[in-house]
Design an enzyme around this catalytic site. Sequence first.
Site, PDB file in Angstrom:
ATOM      1  N   GLN A  10     119.895  39.189  18.353  1.00 22.23           N
ATOM      2  CA  GLN A  10     120.478  39.538  16.816  1.00 22.23           C
ATOM      3  C   GLN A  10     121.032  38.207  16.631  1.00 22.23           C
ATOM      4  O   GLN A  10     121.933  37.758  17.112  1.00 22.23           O
ATOM      5  CB  GLN A  10     121.534  40.646  16.862  1.00 22.23           C
ATOM      6  CG  GLN A  10     122.086  40.838  15.669  1.00 22.23           C
ATOM      7  CD  GLN A  10     123.285  41.934  15.663  1.00 22.23           C
ATOM      8  OE1 GLN A  10     123.806  41.802  16.898  1.00 22.23           O
ATOM      9  NE2 GLN A  10     123.634  42.527  14.542  1.00 22.23           N
ATOM     10  N   SER A  33     125.695  36.590  13.055  1.00 18.10           N
ATOM     11  CA  SER A  33     127.111  35.978  12.697  1.00 18.10           C
ATOM     12  C   SER A  33     126.820  34.467  12.526  1.00 18.10           C
ATOM     13  O   SER A  33     125.845  33.830  13.221  1.00 18.10           O
ATOM     14  CB  SER A  33     127.950  36.122  14.075  1.00 18.10           C
ATOM     15  OG  SER A  33     127.994  37.580  14.330  1.00 18.10           O
ATOM     16  N   SER A  57     123.900  37.320  21.173  1.00 23.63           N
ATOM     17  CA  SER A  57     123.999  37.835  22.605  1.00 23.63           C
ATOM     18  C   SER A  57     122.632  37.330  23.355  1.00 23.63           C
ATOM     19  O   SER A  57     121.346  37.764  22.922  1.00 23.63           O
ATOM     20  CB  SER A  57     124.150  38.859  22.664  1.00 23.63           C
ATOM     21  OG  SER A  57     125.590  39.354  22.618  1.00 23.63           O
ATOM     22  N   GLU A  60     124.012  50.373  14.967  1.00 18.87           N
ATOM     23  CA  GLU A  60     124.863  49.703  15.732  1.00 18.87           C
ATOM     24  C   GLU A  60     126.317  50.253  16.279  1.00 18.87           C
ATOM     25  O   GLU A  60     126.683  50.409  17.341  1.00 18.87           O
ATOM     26  CB  GLU A  60     125.272  48.090  15.565  1.00 18.87           C
ATOM     27  CG  GLU A  60     125.983  47.274  16.738  1.00 18.87           C
ATOM     28  CD  GLU A  60     125.806  45.656  16.217  1.00 18.87           C
ATOM     29  OE1 GLU A  60     126.225  44.845  17.036  1.00 18.87           O
ATOM     30  OE2 GLU A  60     125.575  45.435  15.178  1.00 18.87           O
ATOM     31  N   ASN A  79     137.373  46.151  14.955  1.00 17.82           N
ATOM     32  CA  ASN A  79     138.101  47.463  15.038  1.00 17.82           C
ATOM     33  C   ASN A  79     138.884  47.495  13.533  1.00 17.82           C
ATOM     34  O   ASN A  79     139.211  48.590  12.889  1.00 17.82           O
ATOM     35  CB  ASN A  79     138.652  47.882  16.137  1.00 17.82           C
ATOM     36  CG  ASN A  79     138.047  48.497  17.173  1.00 17.82           C
ATOM     37  OD1 ASN A  79     136.805  48.456  17.045  1.00 17.82           O
ATOM     38  ND2 ASN A  79     138.361  49.185  18.139  1.00 17.82           N
ATOM     39  N   GLU A  80     139.377  46.332  13.261  1.00 12.82           N
ATOM     40  CA  GLU A  80     140.453  46.501  12.048  1.00 12.82           C
ATOM     41  C   GLU A  80     139.191  46.676  10.873  1.00 12.82           C
ATOM     42  O   GLU A  80     139.907  47.179   9.962  1.00 12.82           O
ATOM     43  CB  GLU A  80     140.722  44.769  11.889  1.00 12.82           C
ATOM     44  CG  GLU A  80     141.962  44.296  12.844  1.00 12.82           C
ATOM     45  CD  GLU A  80     141.363  43.850  14.253  1.00 12.82           C
ATOM     46  OE1 GLU A  80     139.968  43.820  14.425  1.00 12.82           O
ATOM     47  OE2 GLU A  80     142.148  43.892  15.085  1.00 12.82           O
TER      48      GLU A  80
END
Length: 383
Positions: A125, A128, A162, A245, A362-363
Site C-alpha cells: 500500500q 502515506s 509496509s 482497513e 486512534n486520535e
Amino acid sequence: MNLDFTEGELAFRDEAREWLREHVPAGPMPPLDTAEGFAARREWEATLAAARWSVVAWPEKYHGRDASMVEWVLFEEEYYRSGAPVRAAQNGISLLAPIIFEHGTPEQQDRYLPAMADGTEIWAQAWSEPEAGSDLASIRSTATRDEARGGWLLNGQKTWSSRAAFADRAFGLFRSDPTAERHRGLTYFLFPLDAEGLSIRPIAQLDGHPGFAELFFDDVFVPDADVLGAPGDGWRVAMSTAGNERGLSLRSPGRFCAAADRLLALWRERGAGHPHLRDRVVDAWLAAQAYRLYTWGTVTRLAAGGDVGAHGSVNKLFWSQLDVGLHEVALDLLGPESELRDEPWLDGYLFSLSGPIYAGTNEIQRNIVAERLLGLPKGGRGR
Ligand SMILES: Cc1cc2nc3c(=O)[nH]c(=O)nc-3n(C[C@H](O)[C@H](O)[C@H](O)COP(=O)(O)OP(=O)(O)OC[C@H]3O[C@@H](n4cnc5c(N)ncnc54)[C@H](O)[C@@H]3O)c2cc1C
C-alpha cells in the site's frame, strides 16, 4: 445477532480446521518483515491457494469458495487458532481486492485477482507521504498526463509502505489535477515495484527489520489500463479501502482470541508466581471475547444489508487497544525474561504498539466517533 450456525457453516468450519491442522507449518517462520520471512510466506500463500483457502470469500472463478461472511469469519477464527502464519498477501487481499471487485474493469479483475490469490503477485500500500498521513488529502505526489503513450507519469515520494522492499506491486493515490479541490483531482494507480524510475529504500522498524520502505518516483509511467476507477475519482475509491482497513477485514477477532488463549496458557504456566495479575488476565481474555461478539454483531448488521461506516472506527479503536493490553499482561507475566530471549510475546508487543497508528491513528478515529456517531461538535469549533 445470531450465533446459531447452520449445518453447512459448521461443516465449512470443520473442513477448514482439519485442513489447517494437517498443513500449518510446525515451527515459527522467520519474521514477516525480513526477506526470508517474506519468501517463506510466499510459499505458504501458494499452499493455501492450491487448496482454495487463500481467499475463501471470493468467487470460485478467482480461486475462492464463494463463502458467506459468516463462513469467512469462522475461517479466520480457525486460521488464527491453528497458529498459522500472518499473511504476506493481506494488503492486497484485504485492502485492494475489495476495491478491484467494486471499481475495477473486468480486465483488471482477470489480470490481478488470480495472481493475488495464489501469492505470485504480492501488493504493498503506497498512500502515506512525509507530509500526508492522517491528512491524506494533502498528498503532493503528482500524476501528469502522457497523451502520447496513453497513460500517466508519476513523480514524488511515498513513505511507510509496509514490505514494499519485498512485494511485487503497489497501489497508491497521486494528485492528477493540481487545480482541483484537495479531495478531488486525485487518481488511484496500480504499478509494479520494479518500474523504471522507481527507487525503493527500506526503513527499519522498531524491531530493526526492514519492514517499511520509502518509494521515490521519477517519471514512472503507468498506462491508462492501470488506473483504478475514473481519473480524478481516487479519493472516493480510496475511502472504500480505508473502511476495510479499519473495519472487519484487516483485524478479524480470530487473531485476538488466539492471543487471549495463549495468554491463558501462559497464566497456567506462570500464574502461581503472579497472583496479583489474575484479574488483568481475565480482563484481557474477556475483552477479546467482547471484540469477537462485537464483530459477530457487525456481521449480522452487514448480512441484513447494513454497512460498517463510522462503526469501523469503534472497531479499530477496540482491536488496537486490545492488542496492546493482551501483550502488556503477557510481558508482566514473563517478567524480565521477556527481554532476555527471542520471545514471541515481545515481538508481538512491539508490533502492537503500531496498532494505534496505522489504519488511521486512534486520535483520528476518536474524532470520527465523536463527530459522526455521537454527534459532538467538530474539534476546535465553538470555543
Ligand atoms: C506498522 C505501520 C504500518 C504502516 N503501513 C503503511 C503502508 O503499508 N502504507 C502506507 O501508505 N502507510 C503505512 N503506514 C503509515 C500510517 O498510515 C501513518 O503513519 C498514519 O496514517 C499516521 O500518519 P503520520 O505518521 O503522518 O502521522 P501524523 O498524521 O503526522 O500524526 C501525528 C500525530 O498527530 C495526530 N493528529 C494528526 N491530525 C490530527 C487531528 N486532526 N486531530 C487529532 N490528532 C491529530 C495523530 O493522531 C498523531 O498522533 C504504516 C504505519 C505503521 C505504524
